[in-house]
Design a protein around this motif. Structure first.
Motif, short mmCIF file in Angstrom:
data_model
loop_
_atom_site.label_atom_id
_atom_site.label_comp_id
_atom_site.label_asym_id
_atom_site.label_seq_id
_atom_site.Cartn_x
_atom_site.Cartn_y
_atom_site.Cartn_z
N UNK A 197 17.77 50.71 71.56
CA UNK A 197 18.40 49.60 71.26
C UNK A 197 17.65 48.57 70.51
N UNK A 198 16.53 48.80 70.30
CA UNK A 198 15.80 47.86 69.27
C UNK A 198 16.15 48.21 67.72
N UNK A 199 16.16 49.39 67.64
CA UNK A 199 16.62 50.26 66.39
C UNK A 199 17.92 49.63 65.86
N UNK A 200 18.88 49.38 66.74
CA UNK A 200 20.09 49.01 66.52
C UNK A 200 19.97 47.65 65.97
N UNK A 201 19.19 46.79 66.90
CA UNK A 201 19.31 45.25 66.50
C UNK A 201 18.58 45.08 65.33
N UNK A 202 17.67 45.91 64.65
CA UNK A 202 16.96 45.95 63.49
C UNK A 202 17.93 46.48 62.29
N UNK A 203 18.51 47.39 62.66
CA UNK A 203 19.83 48.02 61.68
C UNK A 203 20.69 46.83 61.48
N UNK A 204 21.25 46.16 62.39
CA UNK A 204 21.88 45.07 62.17
C UNK A 204 21.48 43.97 61.55
#
Length: 173
Positions: free
Chosen positions: A1-8
């Motif tokens: 989930x953190x990866x997705x937030x960083x990607x966004x």
């Protein structure tokens, strides 16, 4: 989930920057196209306007040359019979008109129709005058009859056509 937030966090600002650049470039290109269209129109007007004015001059000259008074005086020859003079007059009117046919592209349909009506009016005057002539009549008698019919005419198609041509040309001044 953190990866997705960083990607966004990376993709969303980059997408907004790219969309902003797209809007800026499209706006710039639209203004450039409008500028080029105005320049093209200006260049065309610089070429077309003198041609339209020259066409107007030629139509005015045509109308003046086929005015019955001018036409008869220019072609009159005391040695002509009425039949010869009649043929010369019709030939001259048709030649003048045919020589200026291309000028119609520079004028509205209404103005050109007025010029055409003026030419037909002159031909009608000449034909009407010739109908009254005896076989042995001289050209001078036909000339007198043309002058008489021309003076008796109430609406002068040539003057109306001249007004139409001049009013279209005045737009440029």
């Amino acid at each position: 989930m953190e990866f997705l937030a960083d990607l966004l966090k990376i993709v969303l600002p980059a997408g907004l920057v790219i969309y902003g650049m797209y809007l800026t470039i499209m706006s710039f290109m639209k203004k450039e196209r409008e500028k080029m269209a105005v320049e093209l129109k200006t260049a065309n007007n610089q070429i077309i306007t003198p041609l339209r004015i020259q066409a107007g001059e030629r139509l005015c000259l045509l109308l003046e040359r086929i005015t019955p008074n001018n036409l008869v005086r220019r072609i009159n020859n005391p040695e002509y019979s009425a039949r010869e003079f009649y043929g010369q007059l019709l030939h001259e009117v048709r030649e003048e008109f045919n020589h200026n046919l291309s000028q119609q592209v520079y004028f509205s349909d209404e103005t050109w129709e007025g010029v055409r009506r003026a030419v037909e009016s002159v031909v009608t005057i000449i034909n009407t005058a010739m109908q009254d002539m005896p076989e042995e009549a001289r050209g001078i008698e036909l000339a007198r009859r043309i002058f008489q019919i021309s003076l008796d005419q109430k609406n002068d198609a040539i003057q109306m056509a001249l007004k139409e041509v001049k009013s279209e040309i005045r737009v440029f001044f």
